[in-house]
Design an enzyme around this catalytic site. Structure first.
Site, PDB file in Angstrom:
ATOM      1  CG  HIS A 247       6.169  39.640  38.334  1.00  0.00           C
ATOM      2  ND1 HIS A 247       5.001  39.659  38.946  1.00  0.00           N
ATOM      3  CD2 HIS A 247       7.455  40.464  39.137  1.00  0.00           C
ATOM      4  CE1 HIS A 247       5.643  40.229  40.116  1.00  0.00           C
ATOM      5  NE2 HIS A 247       6.524  41.020  39.936  1.00  0.00           N
ATOM      6  CG  ASP A 280       2.129  38.213  37.885  1.00  0.00           C
ATOM      7  OD1 ASP A 280       3.329  37.562  37.654  1.00  0.00           O
ATOM      8  OD2 ASP A 280       2.088  39.115  39.337  1.00  0.00           O
ATOM      9  CB  SER A 363       7.479  40.049  43.392  1.00  0.00           C
ATOM     10  OG  SER A 363       7.817  41.149  43.195  1.00  0.00           O
TER      11      SER A 363
END
Length: 520
Positions: A247, A280, A363
């Site tokens: 993402h 992910d 992230s």
């Protein structure tokens, strides 16, 4: 005794004081213990009572001054005074003038002049300057008791005055100090400070871990046609491969720009080598960069709850941010994504839970152990007002962060680098995602209306049928379809699993070998 002699004896002045048996001046010779002080003559002749003497009449004899010896007599030495006879009450004291006698020549035959004792030798005064001549009655010291009282009173006054002066000085000093402090007119202030110390830290400390890990962590900036974002990644090898979250790079699409900034400030362009939304994870690569510092990979199977961890990233684009915490839990089934609505972008993670602060921008960053080895990839948080997706909003950390275990990340990264795609382990059945009971139920129909169990797949070989409910994987209970997917994806294709299946109220255990499906 002749009449003249008797009259002279009667007119002889009587002493005003009793005889002194110790012979102290002025009535006798000074004692051997205290020499008399030198004589100090007053300006005018003053009697003992302190009254000035009137001037003598013209022609009257003048008494000798103090300290002046009278003229000598022809006779022998002066005899001792007669014993003292007290005066009667009506007898007036003899004036001082009456006690003075003019000098007279010596008389023949031992006769005495006026004031002498009859029959005694002639007057022979002591030599000038004798001890008694140096006595000064006007300079006599004060009595001892008065001196003691004066000394005590003086000491008390000295103590009182000292206390008063100290109080006044202290008050004035305090007022002056307060004024200078408030007015700011005092001298420049120089505050104490520690000396320069060594910057070296224990390798096992947070500072030591950060010093080793930071050179291998990068900040990733992504810009697409209509979106942009910031994330974190870390170097996998010296060839320039960098692992991050899917993402993070997804906004770039196929034509966007990705730039990587290293901890030292160097910046380089990067391209996507492969990505997988189900895990992910994504791998990007930089070229032409020297001195890369790959991070060591740990083993997430060795992690235990309570182990210390350090998270590094760029929360809210604040690069090289270091936070610390512990492993709060293991094997947390986490799902993220799902914006597309068809489930193709949902990631299923059997995550490590940590209380190390993780925020948007962290992230893809590393979660490392006490040896500085990567044990997880920071991917999601649970915020107080929204879901778990880091990029779904700007909510901050509440101590619930989740990381993809490095064992899963390593396998996926290797596949993405080698083939550009990642494979997913599967059991070959379609699950009912709307089932609200306990466990994961196999759907009664497939997505295309066909059989929910793929013919010839792992599930069909194990005897699984539509409507069966899977309640455990390798003995670990599962409570939903999402948890079953997470448990399966935490393994590799071809791994063997033991499933507990419930059918018609009865449970049985089946064994199967995981199949493989290409990811997206």
């Amino acid at each position: 005794m002749t009449v003249d002699q008797g009259a002279a004896q009667q007119e002889r002045p009587r002493p005003l004081h009793a005889p002194d048996p110790y012979g102290t001046p002025p009535y006798g010779e000074p004692g051997p213990w205290a020499p008399a002080p030198p004589v100090q003559h007053p300006a005018t002749a003053t009697p003992a009572q302190g009254t000035a003497m009137p001037a003598p009449a013209h022609g009257a004899p003048v008494p000798p001054g103090h300290g002046t010896a009278p003229p000598p007599y022809a006779g022998g030495p002066i005899p001792h005074a007669a014993p003292y006879a007290p005066h009667s009450a009506d007898q007036a004291p003899v004036p001082v003038e009456a006690q003075a006698h003019p000098a007279a020549p010596p008389l023949a035959g031992g006769s005495v002049g006026p004031g002498a004792v009859p029959g005694g030798p002639g007057l022979n005064p002591p030599p000038p300057g004798g001890p008694w001549q140096r006595y000064d009655p006007w300079n006599a010291p004060a009595p001892a008791d008065k001196r003691r009282r004066g000394t005590k009173r003086g000491r008390r006054l000295l103590v009182v005055w000292t206390a008063v002066v100290a109080l006044v000085a202290g008050g004035i000093g305090g007022l002056v100090g307060t004024y200078l402090e408030r007015d700011g007119s005092s001298a420049d202030v120089e505050l104490p400070q520690a000396d320069t110390e060594s910057v070296k830290r224990d390798p096992g400390s947070i500072a030591g871990i950060a010093a080793r890990v930071l050179p291998g962590v990068v900040t990733i900036h992504v810009s697409g046609s209509d979106t942009q974002g910031t994330g974190t990644g870390f170097v996998l090898d010296s060839q320039g491969h960098i692992l991050t979250n899917n993402h993070v790079v997804e906004p770039a699409g196929s034509n966007g720009d990705i730039s990587v900034t290293f901890s030292g400030g160097e910046t380089a362009k990067a391209e996507v080598i492969g990505h997988d939304s189900g895990y992910d994870l994504a791998v990007v690569k930089v070229t032409g960069v020297r001195g890369l510092k790959p991070l060591a990979l740990g083993n997430s199977e060795n992690v235990r709850v309570g182990d210390p961890v350090v998270a590094i990233g760029a929360p809210f684009d604040l690069a090289n941010t270091v936070t610390s915490g512990i492993i709060s839990a293991k094997e947390r089934p986490i799902t993220a994504g799902g914006e597309k609505g068809d489930g193709s972008d949902i990631s299923y993670v059997d995550a490590l839970q940590t209380d190390a602060p993780i925020n948007p921008g962290n992230s893809g960053g590393p979660l490392v152990d006490a040896q500085g080895r990567v044990i997880g990839i920071n991917s999601a948080i649970r915020s107080a007002d929204s879901g778990s997706d880091l990029e779904g909003g700007q909510a901050g950390s509440i101590g619930l962060g989740f990381a993809i275990p490095v064992n899963q990340g390593k396998r996926v990264a290797e596949e993405l680098i080698n083939t550009g795609r990642a494979t997913h382990p599967v059991i070959g059945v379609t699950l009912d995602m709307d089932y609200s009971g306990d466990g994961a139920r196999v759907a009664t129909k497939g997505n295309n209306g066909g059989s929910p169990v793929n013919p010839g797949g792992p599930g069909a070989k194990a005897g699984i049928e539509g409507g069966d409910v899977v309640t455990a994987v390798d003995g670990a209970r599962v409570h939903s379809a999402e948890e079953l997917i997470v448990k399966i994806r935490s393994h590799r294709p071809a791994d063997r699993l033991a499933l507990t299946v419930e059918r018609g109220g009865k449970e049985r255990e089946v064994s199967l070998v995981l199949g493989s499906a290409d990811g997206s």
